[in-house]
Structure formats: structure tokens, C-alpha cells
Design a protein around this motif. Structure first.
Motif, short mmCIF file in Angstrom:
data_model
loop_
_atom_site.label_atom_id
_atom_site.label_comp_id
_atom_site.label_asym_id
_atom_site.label_seq_id
_atom_site.Cartn_x
_atom_site.Cartn_y
_atom_site.Cartn_z
N HIS A 177 0.85 -1.18 0.00
CA HIS A 177 0.00 0.00 0.00
C HIS A 177 0.89 1.24 0.00
CE1 HIS A 177 -2.77 -2.90 2.28
NE2 HIS A 177 -3.17 -2.84 1.02
N VAL A 178 0.56 2.19 -0.86
CA VAL A 178 1.35 3.40 -1.01
C VAL A 178 0.58 4.57 -0.41
CG1 VAL A 178 2.42 4.95 -2.69
CG2 VAL A 178 2.38 2.48 -3.12
N PHE A 179 1.27 5.39 0.36
CA PHE A 179 0.63 6.55 0.96
C PHE A 179 1.68 7.62 1.22
CE2 PHE A 179 1.86 3.58 4.18
CZ PHE A 179 2.35 4.32 5.24
N GLU A 180 1.21 8.78 1.58
CA GLU A 180 2.08 9.93 1.79
C GLU A 180 2.13 10.27 3.28
OE1 GLU A 180 0.88 14.10 0.47
OE2 GLU A 180 2.08 13.39 -1.22
N GLY A 181 3.27 10.67 3.77
CA GLY A 181 3.41 11.11 5.15
C GLY A 181 4.07 12.46 5.23
N TRP A 182 3.62 13.28 6.15
CA TRP A 182 4.17 14.62 6.35
C TRP A 182 4.85 14.66 7.71
CZ3 TRP A 182 1.87 19.37 3.77
CH2 TRP A 182 1.29 19.03 2.55
N PHE A 183 6.09 15.12 7.74
CA PHE A 183 6.86 15.13 8.97
C PHE A 183 7.60 16.45 9.10
CE2 PHE A 183 6.38 10.86 7.42
CZ PHE A 183 5.90 10.19 8.55
N ALA A 184 7.88 16.85 10.33
CA ALA A 184 8.58 18.11 10.57
C ALA A 184 10.02 18.05 10.05
CB ALA A 184 8.58 18.44 12.06
N SER A 185 10.64 16.86 10.10
CA SER A 185 12.02 16.70 9.66
C SER A 185 12.29 15.22 9.44
CB SER A 185 12.98 17.25 10.72
OG SER A 185 12.86 16.48 11.90
N GLU A 186 13.46 14.92 8.91
CA GLU A 186 13.88 13.52 8.75
C GLU A 186 14.00 12.86 10.12
OE1 GLU A 186 15.00 9.88 7.13
OE2 GLU A 186 14.12 11.61 6.14
N GLU A 187 14.51 13.61 11.10
CA GLU A 187 14.65 13.08 12.45
C GLU A 187 13.28 12.74 13.04
OE1 GLU A 187 16.12 16.10 11.50
OE2 GLU A 187 17.99 15.07 11.04
N ASP A 188 12.29 13.61 12.79
CA ASP A 188 10.93 13.36 13.27
C ASP A 188 10.37 12.08 12.64
OD1 ASP A 188 8.47 13.96 14.64
OD2 ASP A 188 7.68 14.75 12.74
N PHE A 189 10.59 11.91 11.34
CA PHE A 189 10.14 10.69 10.67
C PHE A 189 10.81 9.46 11.29
CE2 PHE A 189 11.29 7.51 7.38
CZ PHE A 189 10.04 6.94 7.23
N GLN A 190 12.13 9.50 11.47
CA GLN A 190 12.86 8.36 12.02
C GLN A 190 12.40 8.04 13.44
OE1 GLN A 190 14.72 6.30 10.38
NE2 GLN A 190 14.74 7.52 8.50
N ARG A 191 12.14 9.07 14.25
CA ARG A 191 11.66 8.85 15.62
C ARG A 191 10.29 8.18 15.61
NH1 ARG A 191 7.98 11.09 18.39
NH2 ARG A 191 7.79 12.89 17.04
N GLN A 192 9.37 8.71 14.78
CA GLN A 192 8.03 8.13 14.71
C GLN A 192 8.08 6.70 14.17
OE1 GLN A 192 4.81 10.51 13.13
NE2 GLN A 192 5.91 12.40 13.63
N LEU A 193 8.95 6.46 13.21
CA LEU A 193 9.11 5.12 12.65
C LEU A 193 9.64 4.17 13.73
CD1 LEU A 193 8.79 3.75 9.88
CD2 LEU A 193 11.21 4.20 9.50
N ARG A 194 10.65 4.60 14.48
CA ARG A 194 11.24 3.79 15.54
C ARG A 194 10.21 3.47 16.63
NH1 ARG A 194 14.80 7.25 17.03
NH2 ARG A 194 13.57 8.07 18.75
N ASP A 195 9.34 4.43 16.94
CA ASP A 195 8.33 4.25 17.99
C ASP A 195 7.05 3.60 17.46
OD1 ASP A 195 10.13 5.43 19.70
OD2 ASP A 195 9.15 7.40 19.65
N ALA A 196 7.07 3.11 16.20
CA ALA A 196 5.92 2.45 15.56
C ALA A 196 4.68 3.35 15.53
CB ALA A 196 5.62 1.11 16.22
N LEU A 197 4.90 4.65 15.37
CA LEU A 197 3.79 5.60 15.30
C LEU A 197 3.31 5.80 13.86
CD1 LEU A 197 5.09 8.27 17.84
CD2 LEU A 197 3.36 6.48 18.21
#
Length: 156
Positions: free
Chosen positions: A12-32
Motif C-alpha cells: 500500500h502506497v501513501f504519503e506522510g508529512w513530517f517536521a524533519s527527517e529526524e521526526d520521521f525516524q523517531r516516529q518510525l522507531r516508535d511504531a507511530l
């Protein structure tokens, strides 16, 4: 603001909006970060071209590929897949808006409605497969519907 093209293990393909690359990595790490269609939290970034805002310039370039969810599709199959995903998510949101969430008391509340002990209304909630089969055996119509947590929230 960083806009990323993402995908889950089911494709499944979708778009995500994040404040920064670090914010994306943190949310990814925390399974958010979850797929809005299947709630998979194993998410990967897809290759995507950066969007440069160079002002309101006129362009004479060829029209872009069809766009359905903010991401250009590369093939007719991907366009229909994206359209199917959007249609499913739209349907899920309509079900959420038109039903009352009774949570784990779904089977009990469905029986109460069926026997006239509670106001008749459209409900949704959680029931085990055994509970759903018992409801069907009792003549109470139920329909299993996967509603990922992400579909229950307001998405842009």
C-alpha cells in the motif's frame, strides 16, 4: 516540512508529512507511522522526486502522469490500486461516521438491540470470531470489517 512517499509490506502506497527527517525516524522507531489501510507499522520510504517551489513560473512541459493522492503513478495498475485504496479509506470513514463504537461490548449490545432492549442503531466494535458466529446463529446480522487505527483519525 518533509513530505515522504511511503509504503508498507503489503504494497500500500501513501504519503506522510513530517517536521524533519529526524521526526520521521523517531516516529518510525516508535511504531507511530502506520499504513492507513492495513495498520502495518513496517513502513519504508519510496524513491520520490523533491518538489522545488520556484515561484509561479509558467511551464511548457508535457502534462504529468495522473495524480490521485498527491503521488504520481507510474502505471495504470498503480493508478487503479491508488484509486482502490482511496475508495476503501473513504468507505471506512463513512462507516465510522455513521456508526457508534461500542467497543468490546459489541456482541452484548447487538443482542440487546436485536431483542428490543436497546435503541436500534448502527453499531461497531470488537467481537471474537466465536462471538460473531454465535450472533449469526441467533439471526443477528454482523459483518467483519478491518478498520485500522489510522482510519479512525483525521487524515489530511
Amino acid at each position: 516540512m518533509k513530505v515522504l512517499d511511503l509504503h508498507c509490506r503489503q504494497g500500500h502506497v501513501f504519503e506522510g508529512w513530517f517536521a524533519s527527517e529526524e521526526d520521521f525516524q523517531r516516529q518510525l522507531r516508535d511504531a507511530l507511522v502506520q499504513c492507513p489501510l492495513c495498520a502495518d507499522s513496517q513502513i519504508s520510504k519510496r524513491l520520490s522526486a523533491p518538489r522545488l517551489n520556484l515561484g509561479a513560473r509558467q511551464t511548457t512541459a508535457e502534462p504529468a502522469a495522473p495524480v490521485t493522492d498527491g503521488a504520481a503513478a507510474s502505471s495504470p495498475a498503480e493508478v487503479s490500486g491508488v484509486n482502490l485504496q482511496a475508495a476503501w479509506l473513504s468507505l471506512a470513514r463513512k462507516v465510522l461516521a455513521a456508526t457508534e463504537d461500542v467497543g468490546p461490548q459489541f456482541a452484548q449490545e447487538a443482542r440487546r438491540i436485536h431483542h428490543g432492549q436497546a435503541e436500534e442503531r448502527a453499531i461497531r466494535g470488537q467481537a471474537s470470531p466465536d462471538e460473531a458466529m454465535q450472533l449469526l446463529d441467533e439471526g443477528i446480522a454482523v459483518l467483519p470489517l478491518l478498520l485500522p487505527q489510522a482510519a479512525k483519525e483525521t487524515l489530511q
